[in-house]
Design a protein around this motif. Structure first.
Motif, short mmCIF file in Angstrom:
data_model
loop_
_atom_site.label_atom_id
_atom_site.label_comp_id
_atom_site.label_asym_id
_atom_site.label_seq_id
_atom_site.Cartn_x
_atom_site.Cartn_y
_atom_site.Cartn_z
N GLU A 1 -0.28 16.61 11.19
CA GLU A 1 0.64 16.65 10.03
C GLU A 1 0.00 15.99 8.81
N GLN A 2 -0.66 14.87 9.07
CA GLN A 2 -1.26 14.14 7.94
C GLN A 2 -2.37 14.97 7.30
N ARG A 3 -3.20 15.59 8.13
CA ARG A 3 -4.27 16.45 7.60
C ARG A 3 -3.68 17.58 6.76
N LYS A 4 -2.55 18.12 7.23
CA LYS A 4 -1.95 19.27 6.56
C LYS A 4 -1.16 18.87 5.30
N LEU A 5 -0.34 17.84 5.43
CA LEU A 5 0.59 17.50 4.34
C LEU A 5 0.14 16.32 3.48
N GLY A 6 -0.79 15.52 4.01
CA GLY A 6 -1.24 14.33 3.27
C GLY A 6 -0.28 13.17 3.45
N GLY A 7 -0.71 12.00 3.01
CA GLY A 7 0.13 10.80 3.12
C GLY A 7 0.72 10.44 1.76
N ASP A 8 1.46 9.35 1.73
CA ASP A 8 2.09 8.91 0.48
C ASP A 8 1.62 7.49 0.13
N PRO A 9 0.56 7.38 -0.70
CA PRO A 9 0.02 6.05 -1.01
C PRO A 9 1.02 5.17 -1.76
N GLU A 10 1.99 5.80 -2.45
CA GLU A 10 2.91 4.99 -3.27
C GLU A 10 3.81 4.10 -2.41
N VAL A 11 4.10 4.52 -1.18
CA VAL A 11 4.96 3.67 -0.34
C VAL A 11 4.14 2.86 0.68
N CYS A 12 2.83 3.06 0.66
CA CYS A 12 1.96 2.49 1.71
C CYS A 12 1.59 1.03 1.39
N THR A 13 1.88 0.12 2.31
CA THR A 13 1.54 -1.29 2.04
C THR A 13 0.03 -1.49 2.01
N VAL A 14 -0.69 -0.75 2.86
CA VAL A 14 -2.15 -0.89 2.91
C VAL A 14 -2.75 -0.53 1.54
N PHE A 15 -2.26 0.55 0.97
CA PHE A 15 -2.75 0.96 -0.35
C PHE A 15 -2.43 -0.11 -1.42
N GLN A 16 -1.27 -0.72 -1.28
CA GLN A 16 -0.91 -1.79 -2.23
C GLN A 16 -1.92 -2.94 -2.18
N TYR A 17 -2.41 -3.26 -0.98
CA TYR A 17 -3.38 -4.36 -0.86
C TYR A 17 -4.68 -4.04 -1.57
N PHE A 18 -5.09 -2.76 -1.46
CA PHE A 18 -6.28 -2.37 -2.21
C PHE A 18 -6.01 -2.52 -3.71
N THR A 19 -4.81 -2.11 -4.12
CA THR A 19 -4.48 -2.13 -5.55
C THR A 19 -4.42 -3.56 -6.09
N PHE A 20 -3.79 -4.45 -5.37
CA PHE A 20 -3.60 -5.83 -5.87
C PHE A 20 -4.89 -6.63 -5.89
N LEU A 21 -5.75 -6.42 -4.88
CA LEU A 21 -6.88 -7.35 -4.77
C LEU A 21 -8.14 -6.78 -4.15
N PHE A 22 -8.00 -5.87 -3.19
CA PHE A 22 -9.15 -5.61 -2.33
C PHE A 22 -9.97 -4.37 -2.71
N GLU A 23 -9.61 -3.67 -3.78
CA GLU A 23 -10.49 -2.63 -4.34
C GLU A 23 -10.61 -2.90 -5.84
N LYS A 24 -11.76 -3.43 -6.21
CA LYS A 24 -11.94 -3.83 -7.62
C LYS A 24 -12.25 -2.63 -8.51
N ASP A 25 -12.80 -1.57 -7.90
CA ASP A 25 -13.29 -0.43 -8.67
C ASP A 25 -12.16 0.60 -8.87
N ASP A 26 -11.77 0.82 -10.12
CA ASP A 26 -10.64 1.73 -10.40
C ASP A 26 -10.91 3.15 -9.91
N LYS A 27 -12.20 3.56 -10.05
CA LYS A 27 -12.52 4.93 -9.65
C LYS A 27 -12.34 5.12 -8.14
N LYS A 28 -12.82 4.10 -7.40
CA LYS A 28 -12.72 4.20 -5.93
C LYS A 28 -11.25 4.15 -5.49
#
Ligand code: TYM
Length: 376
Positions: free
Chosen positions: A298-325
């Motif tokens: 399902e994930q391969r077909k439909l994709g995930g939702d980064p906006e509700v994902c806590t893991v993605f939030q951690y990258f956004t707040f601190l753990f991914e410094k590079d905006d492009k990445k």
């Protein structure tokens, strides 16, 4: 403090729950949104905008424009922020402190940092005064580990430094009625009287610079928006006492790893503490709530939702410094090109690397902590 509906948004200095609606907080608290125009003004002084500004993590303010007007005309400001030491520091606490350090570096200004061992003793039934003081010492090491300048950073340990605070606290307390305090903080009949007086103490560092140096300048407070009620009452009395109203810049909450809510010290399994060893960090992240689908297909077909994902939030707040990445990760997630397991693995590595370094710096902080005390 009062009993509330379970899903209702509650944001107070002592409790944050429900889905946080930041637009509504701006309206309810009567703060101002951090506009593009203000960001450009900040950029003039700091060069490239800090990640937390670029990504909208700081989103609201009071009187930041006034502080910048004064600064541009030659009146400096001081920074003020703090911590209620009721236990070990979690990664959420570091968010406003990292930004505060950035402001200290760029504006070369003095920081007053309040360690409210007294507040936590009064508010937490089970916490003993010695324990709160001890957490104050431990938490100060975490602050110092971020690299704040000893010559420009003054940590106020409330219980030990009360002689420096008490006269201003009295001046503040005399001008706040019980009815204002109750309406602002939700005090109940059962609230102990120490707690009722206590907000006067959190007001003091807004004004202490004038007492210590004779220089009357505004304070700018970077913190998450849960602390705002304190500033509402402090701003009301500031001018009566001959000081500038303290200004604020408010950040969002780093969420916990579960569904909804901020990272909170009382939620052990969904918060990452700076003292968590690598296997504990891994377990917590592996149990995190993500925006992924139920199955790989399902994930391969439909994709995930980064906006509700806590893991993605951690990258956004601190753990991914590079905006492009970060943008690439968002896109790949939406297209189903990356699975939750991959993000969790990378986040676990990033968090553990950060924490191992942090703990080394925190050990070294033990040798210099004396430099951060206010000398009499
Ligand atoms: P305390 O210990 O609850 O929180 C310390 C700082 O961390 C912020 N914070 C967060 N920021 C981002 N994400 C989160 N999940 C998160 N959780 C907490 C808080 O907003 C705060 O900035 N009464 C205060 C201590 C204090 C203080 C101050 C704080 C005294 N003077 C001036 C800020 C500014 C307290 O108990 O903070």
């Amino acid at each position: 403090m009062a009993e509330k509906n379970k899903n209702e948004m509650v944001v107070t200095p002592w409790e944050v729950r429900g889905k946080v609606d930041y637009e509504r907080l701006i309206r309810d608290f009567g703060t101002q949104p951090l506009t593009e125009e203000l960001l450009q003004r900040i950029r003039k002084h700091t060069g490239e905008l800090h990640l937390q500004l670029r990504r909208g993590l700081f989103f609201s303010h009071r009187d930041l424009d006034v502080v910048l007007d004064l600064y541009e005309k030659g009146t400096k400001f001081v920074l003020y922020t703090g911590r209620g030491p009721s236990g070990p520091v979690h990664i959420g606490h570091l968010i406003p402190w990292i930004f505060t350090k950035h402001l200290q570096d760029k504006f070369k200004t003095r920081l007053y940092f309040q360690m409210t061992d007294d507040e936590k003793f009064l508010v937490k039934d089970e916490l003993k005064l010695d324990e709160a003081k001890n957490f104050g010492y431990e938490n100060a090491l975490d602050l110092i580990a971020l690299g704040l300048k000893p010559e420009n950073t003054f940590i106020i340990f409330d219980v030990n430094d009360i002689d420096l605070l008490y006269d201003i606290a009295l001046e503040v307390a005399k001008r706040i009625t019980y009815s204002t305090a109750r309406a602002t903080f939700g005090f109940q009949e059962s609230t102990n009287i120490g707690w009722i007086f206590w907000p006067a103490i959190q007001a003091v560092p807004c004004f202490i610079h004038a007492k210590l140096t004779g220089e009357n300048v505004p304070a700018l407070i970077p913190a998450a928006i849960d602390q705002d009620p304190y500033w509402r009452v402090t701003r009301d009395v500031a001018q009566k006492l001959g000081y500038y109203k303290p200004a604020q810049i408010h950040c969002r909450f780093l969420p916990g790893l579960g569904v909804g809510g901020k990272m909170s010290a009382s939620e052990l399994e969904t918060s990452i503490f700076v003292i968590d060893p690598p296997d504990v960090v891994k377990r917590k992240i592996w149990n995190a709530f993500t925006g992924g689908k139920a199955t790989v297909e399902e994930q391969r077909k439909l994709g995930g939702d980064p906006e509700v994902c806590t893991v993605f939030q951690y990258f956004t707040f601190l753990f991914e410094k590079d905006d492009k990445k970060l943008a690439e990760r968002r896109m790949k997630c939406k297209k189903g090109e990356i699975l939750c397991g991959e993000c969790k693995t990378e986040l676990t590595e990033g968090v553990n690397k950060f924490l191992i370094e942090h703990r080394k710096k925190r050990e070294k902080a033990k040798n210099i902590i004396e430099k951060f005390h206010i000398k009499r």
